[in-house]
Design an enzyme around this catalytic site. Structure first.
Site: not given
Length: 487
Positions: A117-119, A122, A150
């Protein structure tokens, strides 16, 4: 839109692009919008139509524009369009939402290049950084810490970009083999992996210590991509909005969200969306055995734990005992009292933590409890290894869906509090199962399929430096890398 620090009693205003590149405030606080913009029913209707007609990137542009007034609107639209593309994300929807069972939904946040989910944040952060650095003719050296996802998301978003270096601290030996391969297999001249002799909280503490060295930070242009950077949370509010729209037909309906979290970043974005007026009923915190946040929401005590007390679990991205973004939430809970917030997260945390009673006359212990539950809508639950393995197995067999261990924590907790919630619950997916093969094998008896885009990832040569748990050693490494690499 002005931004203020959670620890600045003078509420000194800062511009978005300044805090974008700066990350942590010099006083040790975290940046927040001076005021939250409002999502009116009329605006939400416009966004419904926009999402249906033009997609996620167009919605993201409109949300970002509410918070950013020092980047031209046309540029914001260009940057979101570049961030959220089908070349980078496996689904045209970017964030599909599917019904798992009656009253329980999954928001699929793991369609991006690193399957986490960090994409979602980012990819936009990479576009924003490159644009602003080019506009200023400056460089930035990003220093971050990761418990698993992350780091790879940041590195894939920043690799090959002009004027950017990334230094990512990881807890030595604490990530899964797939997570390590994703990061350490990169061989880009602007990417530097550092395995620290410690746990994630040690990595996070080193990042804060380096950022707290004002002369070093200024001289070497140290920036942040961890969720201490406000732009990360801004980007994450978008998928709360898009998920709400996909689950509802009218703005009269409310939706709850259950979020696996250790650092309070992902769910803090939900708190922000709720404060903006998105019709969110409950925000449900799902923790693993490192249950600092669950302990707070059930007892009123926030007690960060030491590295020795932090468990290594099968949902390792949540193996966190010091929730950095929690300060943002408490800032709002105390009526945005910077003096109280600074005291709680300064002296009190150093002494071992704080209790709601420590808020004193600012809000009052009982009133604070009521606000957290009734006004802010928070609930919490805890999941163990046995719980997540059983949930993975059950969800696979009964629902025909394979989920990763962190998402399993969310599903387990959501099912556990369902009798306290009268609205549909959307569980935010954390990652694809392929990143946690050992636990998946334990749960269902076979390894998860490896998506084609990750074929051969385990075979790449590793590029990582082992360093002691010491900020000075990290600073020396950064200086040497800057002096010997051009970006």
């Amino acid at each position: 839109m002005d931004y203020i620090s959670t620890r600045d009693p003078h509420a000194t205003p800062q511009a978005f692009t300044d805090i974008l590149l700066g990350g942590l405030s010099p006083d040790g606080g975290l940046y927040m919008p001076a005021v939250y913009p409002t999502i009116s029913p009329e605006l939400l209707d416009e966004w419904r139509a926009l999402l249906a007609a033009e997609g996620y990137a167009a919605l993201a542009a409109e949300v970002v524009k509410l918070f950013v007034d020092d980047i031209p609107p046309a540029i914001v639209e260009k940057l979101t369009a570049q961030a959220y593309t089908t070349e980078k994300f496996a689904s045209e929807e970017i964030v599909p939402v599917t019904e798992l069972e009656d009253g329980l939904w999954l928001a699929h946040l793991s369609e991006g290049p690193t399957a986490a989910f960090k994409d979602m944040a980012m990819q936009l952060l990479g576009e924003l950084f490159e644009f602003e650095l080019t506009r200023r003719g400056e460089e930035i050296n990003i220093l971050g810490a990761t418990s698993g996802d992350t780091g790879s998301s940041a590195e894939y978003a920043m690799r090959g970009r002009d004027n950017i270096r990334v230094f990512m601290l990881t807890p030595g030996g604490r990530m899964t083999p797939f997570q390590q391969a994703q990061m350490f297999g990169l061989d880009d001249p602007n990417i530097f992996n550092i395995a620290l002799d410690g746990v994630f909280d040690d990595c996070q503490d080193v990042v804060k210590e380096v950022n707290g060295d004002a002369p070093f930070k200024a001289k070497y242009r140290i920036g942040a991509v961890n969720s201490i950077n406000w732009a990360r949370l801004l980007a994450q509010t978008v998928y709360y909005i898009s998920s709400y729209i996909k689950v509802t037909e009218t703005n009269d309906e409310q939706v709850s969200f259950c979020v696996p979290t250790g650092n309070f970043g992902d769910i803090c974005a939900g708190h922000i969306a709720k404060q903006m007026g998105l019709p969110i009923d409950r925000l449900i915190v799902a923790t693993n055995e490192n249950d600092v946040l669950h302990e707070f929401f059930t007892t009123g005590e926030y007690r960060p734990r030491s590295a020795a007390e932090t468990h290594a679990t099968s949902s390792p991205s949540m193996d966190i005992s010091k929730a950095s973004n929690f300060e943002r939430f408490i800032f709002d809970v105390t009526g945005r009292d910077a003096k109280v917030t600074g005291k709680l997260f300064g002296a009190k945390v150093k002494e071992g933590g704080f209790n709601l009673d420590d808020f004193g006359g600012t809000v009052g212990g009982d009133d604070v409890r009521a606000r957290i539950s009734e006004e802010f809508g928070f609930l919490s639950g805890k999941s163990t290894h046995a719980d997540r393995v059983a949930t993975i197995k059950d969800t696979h067999e009964r629902n025909g869906v394979l989920i990763d261990p962190h998402t399993a924590d969310g599903v387990f907790v959501a099912r556990g509090v369902a009798d306290q919630v009268t609205t549909p619950i959307v569980v935010l997916e954390t990652a694809l199962p392929v990143k946690f093969a050992d636990t998946i094998v334990e749960a269902i008896g076979e390894a998860p399929a490896i998506p084609e885009r990750f074929a051969g990832i385990m075979d790449a040569e590793r590029h990582v430096a082992d360093l002691p748990n010491d900020a000075k050693a990290v600073q020396a490494f950064i200086v040497d890398a800057i002096e010997n690499t051009d970006v």
